[in-house]
Design a protein around this motif. Structure first.
Motif, PDB file in Angstrom:
ATOM      1  N   MET A   4       0.831  -1.169   0.000  1.00 15.15           N
ATOM      2  CA  MET A   4       0.000   0.000   0.000  1.00 15.15           C
ATOM      3  C   MET A   4       0.888   1.249   0.000  1.00 15.15           C
ATOM      4  SD  MET A   4      -3.339   0.540   2.446  1.00 15.15           S
ATOM      5  CE  MET A   4      -3.570  -1.176   2.829  1.00 15.15           C
ATOM      6  N   ARG A   5       0.538   2.222  -0.810  1.00 12.66           N
ATOM      7  CA  ARG A   5       1.302   3.464  -0.820  1.00 12.66           C
ATOM      8  C   ARG A   5       1.192   4.159   0.535  1.00 12.66           C
ATOM      9  NH1 ARG A   5       1.442   2.734  -5.919  1.00 12.66           N
ATOM     10  NH2 ARG A   5       2.601   3.968  -7.381  1.00 12.66           N
ATOM     11  N   CYS A   6       2.230   4.884   0.892  1.00 14.66           N
ATOM     12  CA  CYS A   6       2.269   5.600   2.159  1.00 14.66           C
ATOM     13  C   CYS A   6       2.487   7.088   1.861  1.00 14.66           C
ATOM     14  CB  CYS A   6       3.402   5.053   3.029  1.00 14.66           C
ATOM     15  SG  CYS A   6       3.428   5.771   4.672  1.00 14.66           S
ATOM     16  N   ILE A   7       1.724   7.924   2.526  1.00 16.25           N
ATOM     17  CA  ILE A   7       1.816   9.370   2.356  1.00 16.25           C
ATOM     18  C   ILE A   7       2.273   9.964   3.685  1.00 16.25           C
ATOM     19  CG2 ILE A   7       0.566  11.480   1.772  1.00 16.25           C
ATOM     20  CD1 ILE A   7       0.409   9.487  -0.502  1.00 16.25           C
ATOM     21  N   HIS A   8       3.295  10.795   3.630  1.00 18.36           N
ATOM     22  CA  HIS A   8       3.735  11.510   4.830  1.00 18.36           C
ATOM     23  C   HIS A   8       3.356  12.976   4.654  1.00 18.36           C
ATOM     24  CE1 HIS A   8       5.950  12.235   8.480  1.00 18.36           C
ATOM     25  NE2 HIS A   8       6.452  13.305   7.907  1.00 18.36           N
ATOM     26  N   VAL A   9       2.704  13.544   5.668  1.00 18.95           N
ATOM     27  CA  VAL A   9       2.185  14.906   5.594  1.00 18.95           C
ATOM     28  C   VAL A   9       2.766  15.737   6.734  1.00 18.95           C
ATOM     29  CG1 VAL A   9       0.090  16.321   5.648  1.00 18.95           C
ATOM     30  CG2 VAL A   9       0.026  14.046   4.602  1.00 18.95           C
TER      31      VAL A   9
END
Length: 113
Positions: free
Chosen positions: A1-6
């Motif tokens: 699963m793609r991971c997004i860091h914000v």
């Protein structure tokens, strides 16, 4: 699963140039890293350009964990913090579902059915 860091931040008055320079130096190193993000985006609020959101997208959780272990995110956070008096927030999210004009791109982290 793609991971997004914000990372969400409020840049201090007169510090936007320093902020952008800090982020761009980090991007150069991060995007060259073998486990670096697929891409990195800087968003600014249309009504208050001191409000910014930094988004880094990683191919999967494993790459995200390895990149996180390389301490490059700590370098970015430290640089951003020097341009902001208001505490920044950061979090990581997993892409649960994404759709576009051509249909679903990911459903629960798997190929569309």
């Amino acid at each position: 699963m793609r991971c997004i860091h914000v990372i969400e931040a409020t840049v201090d008055p007169g510090r936007m140039e320093d902020f952008i320079r800090t982020v761009q130096m980090w991007e150069r190193d991060a995007l060259a890293h073998p486990d670096g993000p697929e891409h990195h985006t800087v968003l600014i609020d249309g009504e208050d350009p001191s409000q910014v959101v930094l988004i880094s997208q990683f191919e999967d959780e494993d790459k995200w964990r390895r990149f996180k272990g390389a301490e490059l995110l700590g370098t970015l956070q430290a640089g951003v913090d020097t341009c902001c008096q208001v505490p920044t927030t950061n979090r990581s999210l997993l892409v649960y579902y994404a759709a576009g004009m051509t249909g679903p791109r990911a459903i629960f982290g798997e190929a569309p059915h």
